[in-house]
Design a protein around this motif. Structure first.
Motif, short mmCIF file in Angstrom:
data_model
loop_
_atom_site.label_atom_id
_atom_site.label_comp_id
_atom_site.label_asym_id
_atom_site.label_seq_id
_atom_site.Cartn_x
_atom_site.Cartn_y
_atom_site.Cartn_z
N VAL A 7 4.05 -6.85 -8.36
CA VAL A 7 5.16 -6.56 -7.71
C VAL A 7 5.03 -5.07 -7.81
N ASN A 36 9.00 -3.90 -3.70
CA ASN A 36 8.19 -3.95 -2.39
C ASN A 36 8.81 -5.26 -1.68
N SER A 62 3.52 -5.26 -13.13
CA SER A 62 3.62 -3.91 -12.11
C SER A 62 2.60 -2.92 -12.67
N ILE A 92 -0.61 6.39 -7.87
CA ILE A 92 -1.75 5.62 -8.28
C ILE A 92 -2.06 4.84 -6.69
N PRO A 94 -4.57 2.15 -4.13
CA PRO A 94 -4.80 0.78 -4.33
C PRO A 94 -6.20 0.58 -5.16
N MET A 115 0.46 -11.62 -4.12
CA MET A 115 0.61 -10.15 -3.89
C MET A 115 1.43 -10.18 -2.55
N GLY A 116 2.03 -8.78 -2.31
CA GLY A 116 2.84 -8.47 -1.03
C GLY A 116 1.75 -8.09 -0.16
N LYS A 117 1.86 -8.63 1.31
CA LYS A 117 0.81 -8.26 2.26
C LYS A 117 0.59 -6.67 2.45
N GLN A 118 1.46 -6.01 1.84
CA GLN A 118 1.37 -4.51 2.13
C GLN A 118 2.41 -3.71 1.40
N ALA A 119 2.22 -2.59 0.96
CA ALA A 119 3.38 -1.88 0.37
C ALA A 119 4.26 -1.06 1.35
N ASP A 123 2.01 1.74 2.99
CA ASP A 123 1.36 1.06 4.05
C ASP A 123 -0.10 0.61 3.96
N CYS A 124 -0.80 0.69 2.77
CA CYS A 124 -2.24 0.54 2.55
C CYS A 124 -2.79 -0.96 3.10
N ASN A 125 -2.23 -1.88 2.61
CA ASN A 125 -2.61 -3.21 3.09
C ASN A 125 -4.22 -3.39 2.61
N THR A 127 -4.68 -3.80 -1.27
CA THR A 127 -4.96 -3.85 -2.73
C THR A 127 -5.42 -5.47 -3.09
P1 AMP Z 1 -0.80 -1.93 -0.64
O1 AMP Z 1 -2.31 -2.10 -0.60
O2 AMP Z 1 -0.78 -0.44 -1.47
O3 AMP Z 1 -0.33 -2.06 0.69
O4 AMP Z 1 -0.35 -3.22 -1.60
C1 AMP Z 1 -0.38 -4.48 -1.47
C2 AMP Z 1 0.06 -5.00 -2.58
O5 AMP Z 1 -0.47 -4.98 -3.71
C3 AMP Z 1 1.67 -4.98 -2.75
O6 AMP Z 1 2.55 -5.81 -2.05
C4 AMP Z 1 1.83 -5.28 -4.29
O7 AMP Z 1 1.84 -6.91 -4.30
C5 AMP Z 1 0.24 -5.02 -4.75
N1 AMP Z 1 0.40 -3.50 -5.52
C6 AMP Z 1 -0.07 -2.13 -4.72
N2 AMP Z 1 0.28 -1.43 -5.78
C7 AMP Z 1 0.94 -1.97 -6.88
C8 AMP Z 1 1.43 -1.59 -8.12
N3 AMP Z 1 1.42 -0.27 -8.19
N4 AMP Z 1 1.87 -2.31 -9.00
C9 AMP Z 1 1.76 -3.86 -8.43
N5 AMP Z 1 1.43 -4.30 -7.67
C10 AMP Z 1 1.02 -3.53 -6.62
#
Ligand code: AMP
Length: 249
Positions: A7, A36, A62, A92, A94, A115-119, A123-125, A127
């Motif tokens: 999260v 997110n 987190s 920080i 991805p 995890m989420g699909k994207q923060a 908006d990286c999508n 991680t």
């Molecule tokens: P992103 O690749 O940045 O779009 O993030 C995709 C998903 O990775 C998010 O929806 C989170 O589930 C997880 N994630 C990214 N950054 C973090 C973080 N700093 N701490 C925990 N989960 C993260």
């Protein structure tokens, strides 16, 4: 089955983002922060699976500054059993998050990572995909339906062409879409109970991971202001304007 859920603490999706006057970033002081949004779906799904008797423990993790503890606490208030906060100062990216999560997975040995699909801040999508690559685990991204089978998961994915259903072996990484479920609100008694649930704090530096950003942000600027629209009186007028003024038909 143990489920680990990542999260992230981000600026609340209702906040009108403002760019700093010197163009070095966006204003974050005194701005409301929240989980997110797709990460709320990830927690909801993990808790639902636990409630159905198919999982025994949900752990929320987190990566971020001390205040990211609030995000972990919220996950505990909606049903996660315990939390982990990996502390890092500043931005920080991805890749560093996925390397940190790899260490947490090595320690916790979950059967499933949600995890989420994207923060919504970067908006990286990236991680989830990077974590799957680092662990060499199967991945199912953009999940809008998840069915837990014996040693596999059936996941419906939201893709450009529509819906795609795949089956992945466990352990696996799943990134969750907003259409997966309707996240519940934390009730007051559950918020109070969550205060007693444990949150383990780990320093990212103790995990031996270099968290230095690899991307240099040169400038942040507002998108150009949109011009006001006009109202037309009839379809004929609309067609005439599209033909003669906008010249798009
Ligand atoms: P992103 O690749 O940045 O779009 O993030 C995709 C998903 O990775 C998010 O929806 C989170 O589930 C997880 N994630 C990214 N950054 C973090 C973080 N700093 N701490 C925990 N989960 C993260």
């Amino acid at each position: 089955m143990k489920i680990l859920v990542a999260v992230k603490r981000v600026i609340d999706y209702n906040v009108q983002i403002r760019v700093k006057e010197d163009g070095t970033g966006i204003v974050t002081d005194n701005v409301k922060m929240s989980t997110n949004p797709p990460d709320d779906n990830a927690i909801e799904e993990a808790v639902k699976i636990k409630e159905s008797g198919k999982a025994t423990e949900v752990v929320a993790v987190s990566v971020g500054e001390e205040k990211a503890q609030e995000t972990v606490r919220k996950a505990l208030a909606v049903g996660a059993d315990r939390g982990i906060l990996v502390k890092v100062e500043g931005i920080i990216e991805p890749l560093a998050v996925s390397k940190i999560l790899q260490k947490i997975v090595d320690k916790e040995k979950p059967d499933l990572v949600f995890m989420g699909k994207q923060a919504i801040d970067d908006d990286c999508n990236q991680t989830g995909q990077m974590l799957a690559a680092l662990l060499n685990w199967p991945q199912a991204t953009f999940a809008s339906k998840i069915e837990v089978k014996d040693k596999t998961l059936e996941v419906t994915r939201e893709v450009d062409e529509g819906l795609e259903t795949i089956e992945v072996n466990l352990p696996a990484i799943v990134t969750c879409d907003l259409r997966l479920n309707e996240p519940r609100y934390a009730s007051l008694p559950n918020i109070m109970k969550a205060k007693k649930k444990p949150i383990e704090q780990i320093n990212a530096s103790d995990l031996g991971i270099d968290t230095k950003p690899r991307i240099e942000q040169i400038k942040v600027e507002e998108p150009p202001k949109r011009k006001a629209g006009i109202k037309v009186a009839s379809v004929e007028e609309l067609v005439q304007k599209l033909k003669n003024e906008a010249k798009v038909i």
